[in-house]
Design a protein around this motif. Sequence first.
Motif, mmCIF file in Angstrom:
data_model
loop_
_atom_site.group_PDB
_atom_site.id
_atom_site.type_symbol
_atom_site.label_atom_id
_atom_site.label_comp_id
_atom_site.label_asym_id
_atom_site.label_seq_id
_atom_site.Cartn_x
_atom_site.Cartn_y
_atom_site.Cartn_z
ATOM 1 N N SER A 115 -6.388 -1.548 -8.974
ATOM 2 C CA SER A 115 -4.895 -2.097 -9.856
ATOM 3 C C SER A 115 -4.346 -3.148 -9.688
ATOM 4 N N GLY A 116 -4.952 -4.185 -8.449
ATOM 5 C CA GLY A 116 -3.818 -5.208 -8.059
ATOM 6 C C GLY A 116 -2.884 -4.794 -7.905
ATOM 7 N N GLY A 117 -2.480 -3.762 -7.431
ATOM 8 C CA GLY A 117 -1.057 -3.231 -6.713
ATOM 9 C C GLY A 117 -0.182 -3.470 -7.971
ATOM 10 N N SER A 118 -0.001 -3.815 -9.511
ATOM 11 C CA SER A 118 0.312 -3.601 -10.551
ATOM 12 C C SER A 118 0.812 -2.003 -10.752
ATOM 13 N N PRO A 119 1.968 -2.303 -10.462
ATOM 14 C CA PRO A 119 2.284 -0.251 -11.405
ATOM 15 C C PRO A 119 2.289 -0.317 -12.904
ATOM 16 N N LEU A 120 2.051 -0.737 -14.207
ATOM 17 C CA LEU A 120 1.717 -0.821 -14.544
ATOM 18 C C LEU A 120 0.176 -0.401 -14.964
ATOM 19 N N ASN A 121 -0.869 -1.518 -14.311
ATOM 20 C CA ASN A 121 -1.992 -0.803 -13.853
ATOM 21 C C ASN A 121 -2.683 0.142 -13.184
ATOM 22 N N ILE A 122 -1.713 0.675 -12.483
ATOM 23 C CA ILE A 122 -1.800 1.775 -11.614
ATOM 24 C C ILE A 122 -0.958 3.219 -12.169
ATOM 25 N N ARG A 123 -0.377 3.164 -13.320
ATOM 26 C CA ARG A 123 -0.500 4.165 -14.656
ATOM 27 C C ARG A 123 -1.503 3.977 -15.051
ATOM 28 N N ARG A 124 -2.224 2.834 -15.618
ATOM 29 C CA ARG A 124 -2.949 3.059 -16.639
ATOM 30 C C ARG A 124 -4.983 3.551 -15.781
ATOM 31 N N VAL A 125 -5.056 3.530 -14.407
ATOM 32 C CA VAL A 125 -6.522 3.411 -13.450
ATOM 33 C C VAL A 125 -5.717 5.191 -13.414
ATOM 34 N N ILE A 126 -4.631 5.643 -13.266
ATOM 35 C CA ILE A 126 -4.975 7.261 -12.880
ATOM 36 C C ILE A 126 -4.316 7.804 -14.579
ATOM 37 N N ASP A 127 -3.441 7.594 -15.662
ATOM 38 C CA ASP A 127 -4.034 7.627 -17.345
ATOM 39 C C ASP A 127 -5.670 8.169 -17.210
ATOM 40 N N TYR A 128 -6.728 7.105 -16.770
ATOM 41 C CA TYR A 128 -7.750 7.770 -17.451
ATOM 42 C C TYR A 128 -8.929 8.412 -16.094
ATOM 43 N N GLU B 66 0.652 -1.327 0.180
ATOM 44 C CA GLU B 66 -0.317 -0.313 0.363
ATOM 45 C C GLU B 66 0.670 1.656 -0.159
ATOM 46 N N GLU B 67 1.955 1.141 0.592
ATOM 47 C CA GLU B 67 2.971 2.673 0.469
ATOM 48 C C GLU B 67 2.890 2.839 -0.552
ATOM 49 N N MET B 68 3.794 1.812 -1.636
ATOM 50 C CA MET B 68 4.099 1.407 -2.449
ATOM 51 C C MET B 68 3.397 2.554 -3.491
ATOM 52 N N VAL B 69 1.916 1.686 -3.503
ATOM 53 C CA VAL B 69 1.146 2.473 -4.050
ATOM 54 C C VAL B 69 0.877 4.025 -3.632
ATOM 55 N N ARG B 70 1.060 4.017 -2.126
ATOM 56 C CA ARG B 70 0.634 5.437 -2.605
ATOM 57 C C ARG B 70 1.638 6.634 -3.191
ATOM 58 N N GLU B 71 3.240 5.670 -3.123
ATOM 59 C CA GLU B 71 4.466 6.728 -3.392
ATOM 60 C C GLU B 71 4.122 6.982 -5.034
ATOM 61 N N ASN B 72 3.518 6.001 -5.706
ATOM 62 C CA ASN B 72 3.379 5.954 -7.323
ATOM 63 C C ASN B 72 2.026 6.311 -7.386
ATOM 64 N N VAL B 73 0.658 6.916 -7.092
ATOM 65 C CA VAL B 73 0.053 7.483 -7.273
ATOM 66 C C VAL B 73 0.423 8.897 -6.610
ATOM 67 N N GLU B 74 1.189 9.149 -5.442
ATOM 68 C CA GLU B 74 2.202 11.127 -5.460
ATOM 69 C C GLU B 74 2.995 10.789 -6.429
ATOM 70 N N ALA B 75 3.311 10.097 -7.083
ATOM 71 C CA ALA B 75 4.026 10.617 -8.381
ATOM 72 C C ALA B 75 3.282 10.960 -9.679
ATOM 73 N N LEU B 76 2.411 9.981 -10.025
ATOM 74 C CA LEU B 76 1.905 10.348 -10.907
ATOM 75 C C LEU B 76 0.931 11.282 -10.986
ATOM 76 N N LEU B 77 0.480 11.665 -9.893
ATOM 77 C CA LEU B 77 -0.459 12.583 -9.965
ATOM 78 C C LEU B 77 -0.175 13.934 -9.275
ATOM 79 N N GLY B 78 1.160 14.225 -8.623
ATOM 80 C CA GLY B 78 2.116 14.649 -7.865
ATOM 81 C C GLY B 78 1.286 15.761 -7.059
ATOM 82 N N ASP B 79 0.515 14.778 -6.232
ATOM 83 C CA ASP B 79 -0.943 15.156 -4.466
ATOM 84 C C ASP B 79 0.015 15.144 -3.179
ATOM 85 N N PRO B 80 0.699 15.057 -2.720
ATOM 86 C CA PRO B 80 0.986 14.619 -2.028
ATOM 87 C C PRO B 80 -0.250 14.531 -0.316
#
Length: 176
Positions: free
Chosen positions: A33-46, A5-19
């Motif tokens: 996203s299932g915790g997958s970095p590629l899927n996290i990117r897809r969710v955020i891009d959407y 969960e902490e790594m997901v938070r870090e990925n999402v914060e980096a992609l959205l630029g929102d801490p």
Amino acid sequence: KPLSEEMVRENVEALLGDPNLTHEFVRWVMWESGGSPLNIRRVIDYLVFYKDDPRGRRIMRGWLERQGRYREVIVAALRRARLPEDLLYLAMIESSYDSTERSRVGASGLWQFTRPCGVQFLTITDEVDERSDPYFSTEAAARFLKENYAQLETWPLAITAYNHGRAGMVRAVREK
């Protein structure tokens, strides 16, 4: 291997630029996203597409205009069930507020109930299909969401179970 969960938070914060992301939002992204970095990117891009892209904003504006047709009905049902009014937007995601919408897998109506799920809450026969009735299907969606929340105890999980099935979500939570 899924990210923590902490790594997901870090990925999402980096992609959205929102801490200042809420715990609930991060958990929702993690489940979607299932915790997958590629899927996290897809969710955020959407999410960013509908927020920042002119085409995405045009689509979103159309959805919100169509919402006006059903807003009072949906909000009243959610209030009666003592559910969060923001669940109104789930119908937007499911059907773009189109009560005649039918998916390629047979889900139907404003709330996109499949036949197996819908028969638990609605009349679905060869003559009558209440999935296309915005009043009946909204009451059914409220009951279904309330049951999901009662079992799963968080809204991100209850909403995910709306599409992916409650039994699978309960099993996933137990295995965690």
